[in-house]
Design an enzyme around this catalytic site. Sequence first.
Site, PDB file in Angstrom:
ATOM      1  N   ASN A  13     -12.581  52.868-104.407  1.00 54.60           N
ATOM      2  CA  ASN A  13     -12.189  51.603-105.040  1.00 54.60           C
ATOM      3  C   ASN A  13     -12.427  50.500-104.018  1.00 54.60           C
ATOM      4  O   ASN A  13     -11.637  50.320-103.097  1.00 54.60           O
ATOM      5  CB  ASN A  13     -10.705  51.677-105.452  1.00 54.60           C
ATOM      6  CG  ASN A  13     -10.205  50.365-106.024  1.00 54.60           C
ATOM      7  OD1 ASN A  13     -10.984  49.455-106.295  1.00 54.60           O
ATOM      8  ND2 ASN A  13      -8.894  50.278-106.224  1.00 54.60           N
ATOM      9  N   LYS A  15     -12.274  47.398-104.415  1.00 58.49           N
ATOM     10  CA  LYS A  15     -11.450  46.205-104.675  1.00 58.49           C
ATOM     11  C   LYS A  15     -12.329  44.940-104.598  1.00 58.49           C
ATOM     12  O   LYS A  15     -13.486  44.983-104.981  1.00 58.49           O
ATOM     13  CB  LYS A  15     -10.253  46.161-103.722  1.00 58.49           C
ATOM     14  CG  LYS A  15      -9.473  47.496-103.761  1.00 58.49           C
ATOM     15  CD  LYS A  15      -8.123  47.445-103.151  1.00 58.49           C
ATOM     16  CE  LYS A  15      -7.479  48.833-103.259  1.00 58.49           C
ATOM     17  NZ  LYS A  15      -6.107  48.852-102.808  1.00 58.49           N
ATOM     18  N   HIS A  98      -4.292  49.701-112.590  1.00 56.56           N
ATOM     19  CA  HIS A  98      -4.038  49.741-111.140  1.00 56.56           C
ATOM     20  C   HIS A  98      -2.830  48.855-110.810  1.00 56.56           C
ATOM     21  O   HIS A  98      -2.631  47.807-111.422  1.00 56.56           O
ATOM     22  CB  HIS A  98      -5.284  49.259-110.391  1.00 56.56           C
ATOM     23  CG  HIS A  98      -5.206  49.494-108.921  1.00 56.56           C
ATOM     24  ND1 HIS A  98      -4.478  48.685-108.081  1.00 56.56           N
ATOM     25  CD2 HIS A  98      -5.728  50.474-108.147  1.00 56.56           C
ATOM     26  CE1 HIS A  98      -4.577  49.148-106.843  1.00 56.56           C
ATOM     27  NE2 HIS A  98      -5.333  50.233-106.856  1.00 56.56           N
ATOM     28  N   GLU A 100      -2.285  46.832-108.505  1.00 60.26           N
ATOM     29  CA  GLU A 100      -2.604  45.438-108.143  1.00 60.26           C
ATOM     30  C   GLU A 100      -2.868  44.604-109.390  1.00 60.26           C
ATOM     31  O   GLU A 100      -2.560  43.409-109.425  1.00 60.26           O
ATOM     32  CB  GLU A 100      -3.796  45.405-107.169  1.00 60.26           C
ATOM     33  CG  GLU A 100      -3.385  45.902-105.792  1.00 60.26           C
ATOM     34  CD  GLU A 100      -4.514  46.483-104.959  1.00 60.26           C
ATOM     35  OE1 GLU A 100      -5.694  46.365-105.350  1.00 60.26           O
ATOM     36  OE2 GLU A 100      -4.203  47.095-103.920  1.00 60.26           O
ATOM     37  N   GLU A 170      -0.838  57.041-108.156  1.00 66.64           N
ATOM     38  CA  GLU A 170      -0.819  56.161-106.985  1.00 66.64           C
ATOM     39  C   GLU A 170       0.573  55.559-106.826  1.00 66.64           C
ATOM     40  O   GLU A 170       0.898  54.560-107.490  1.00 66.64           O
ATOM     41  CB  GLU A 170      -1.825  55.010-107.167  1.00 66.64           C
ATOM     42  CG  GLU A 170      -3.266  55.447-107.211  1.00 66.64           C
ATOM     43  CD  GLU A 170      -4.184  54.349-106.669  1.00 66.64           C
ATOM     44  OE1 GLU A 170      -5.012  54.668-105.821  1.00 66.64           O
ATOM     45  OE2 GLU A 170      -4.054  53.186-107.072  1.00 66.64           O
ATOM     46  N   GLY A 176      -2.347  50.832 -99.904  1.00 64.42           N
ATOM     47  CA  GLY A 176      -2.658  49.833 -98.883  1.00 64.42           C
ATOM     48  C   GLY A 176      -1.597  49.679 -97.799  1.00 64.42           C
ATOM     49  O   GLY A 176      -1.643  48.736 -97.019  1.00 64.42           O
ATOM     50  N   SER A 216      -3.342  55.153 -99.400  1.00 61.15           N
ATOM     51  CA  SER A 216      -3.508  55.346 -97.953  1.00 61.15           C
ATOM     52  C   SER A 216      -4.156  56.679 -97.576  1.00 61.15           C
ATOM     53  O   SER A 216      -3.801  57.290 -96.567  1.00 61.15           O
ATOM     54  CB  SER A 216      -2.165  55.171 -97.242  1.00 61.15           C
ATOM     55  OG  SER A 216      -1.682  53.856 -97.446  1.00 61.15           O
TER      56      SER A 216
HETATM   57  P1  PGA Z   1      -5.658  52.440-100.343  1.00 65.23           P
HETATM   58  O1  PGA Z   1      -5.867  51.973-101.868  1.00 65.23           O
HETATM   59  O2  PGA Z   1      -6.449  53.716-100.166  1.00 65.23           O
HETATM   60  O3  PGA Z   1      -6.201  51.316 -99.527  1.00 65.23           O
HETATM   61  O4  PGA Z   1      -4.195  52.668-100.169  1.00 65.23           O
HETATM   62  C1  PGA Z   1      -5.890  52.897-102.911  1.00 65.23           C
HETATM   63  C2  PGA Z   1      -6.087  52.170-104.224  1.00 65.23           C
HETATM   64  O5  PGA Z   1      -5.600  51.059-104.359  1.00 65.23           O
HETATM   65  O6  PGA Z   1      -6.733  52.668-105.147  1.00 65.23           O
END
Ligand code: PGA
Length: 253
Positions: A13, A15, A98, A100, A170, A176, A216
């Site tokens: 991903n 982003k 997601h 976010e 998640e 993140g 993460s």
């Molecule tokens: P991250 O993000 O690996 O940076 O924690 C995962 C995601 O948002 O899909």
Amino acid sequence: MKKSGKMRIIVGNWKMNKAPAEAAALFSEIASGLTSDCCRVILCVPFVDLLTVANLAADTEICIGAQNCHFDNEGAYTGEISPAMLNNIGVNHVILGHSERRKYFGETDETTNKKVKLAIASGLTPIVCVGETLLERELGVTDEKISIQIKKLLNGVLTPQLENLIIAYEPVWAVGSGRCIEHADLVHVCKVIRASLSSLYGVEAANNVPILYGGSINSQNFTDLLSIDDIDGGLVGGASLVAEEFLKIVNCT
Ligand code: PGA
């Protein structure tokens, strides 16, 4: 390949990172370094990169995904992109729900459910995200949260359509943050997800839905999580932006 014979799935991903020229460079680095042939790699890139990357991917085994889509296929929705448009340019996956999108853009289980149904009907495989907040984990309501989300997000999705669906667990607090889930906690939540799917679709159909973990992930912590029977792969954010690190994750499958 898993013991069950199921293909592993690793989703990158990206982003809101990488303009088209940078995206092309990162794609090529990843494509040329792949050695695992028992893993499906899906790169979910920004909208403006999709055409570039989908064209490059046409000669490879790598699948391309978007990070969002709209819940209608056409009409007066300024600024939106429909599943049909994505399908039209060779995109075959889309991340939906997601955390976010929920946090910054007010997306809910209800709007995400509409997107999930239309995405499947439009020929895309949605990667549907579920996960509890830190407060929910601390209050001990993770199981309830996950099973309610599964029910709401899959409302109206029919059993045969599960073949074109991936669940990504998640935990919101792990995305993140550099804080990955504990092995035993992931084993437990996977059981909750399978049980929720089973209650809706029966055991056999439920067992065939791929479950990914995201939050993460890096090349150090992923091998241990991947050893969990119910885990079919990972959804990788930050670590998918560095070819060397992402390849370590993919090539350990
Ligand atoms: P991250 O993000 O690996 O940076 O924690 C995962 C995601 O948002 O899909």
